[in-house]
Design a protein around this motif. Sequence first.
Motif: not given
Length: 124
Positions: A25, A28, A30, A72-78
């Motif tokens: 968090s 950015t 991505s 990685r999951d860009i939508a979840k920021n993980t």
Amino acid sequence: QVQLVESGGGLVQAGGSLRLSCAASGLTFSRYVMGWFRQTPGKEREFVATISWGGGSRLYVDSVKGRFTISRDIAKNTVDLQMNSLKPEDTAVYYCAAAPRSSPTIRLSEYGYWGQGTQVTVSS
């Protein structure tokens, strides 16, 4: 304020699996290369795995190739680290890190943000 928070560590028997996750968090997501590093007492922090912006490029330290997978999951920021066929020598504190670049890097100095770490212990 940038925060990287790892979870998923624990105690597992040799041959078992663990999945580490890092929630990012304040940045950015991505636009950052993400990496996993590990450290044992008395030793320097070492590179484990890294992944590019879009996830299309990954690098691993030789000792974990074929056993660990970074994603990685860009939508979840993980960013996750799936660890299979764990060995006692994988025992360490694992750290998530973020580097402001597009291509993966194994260089610790390139990573400007770090999580607090999560302990992984593999018993024989």
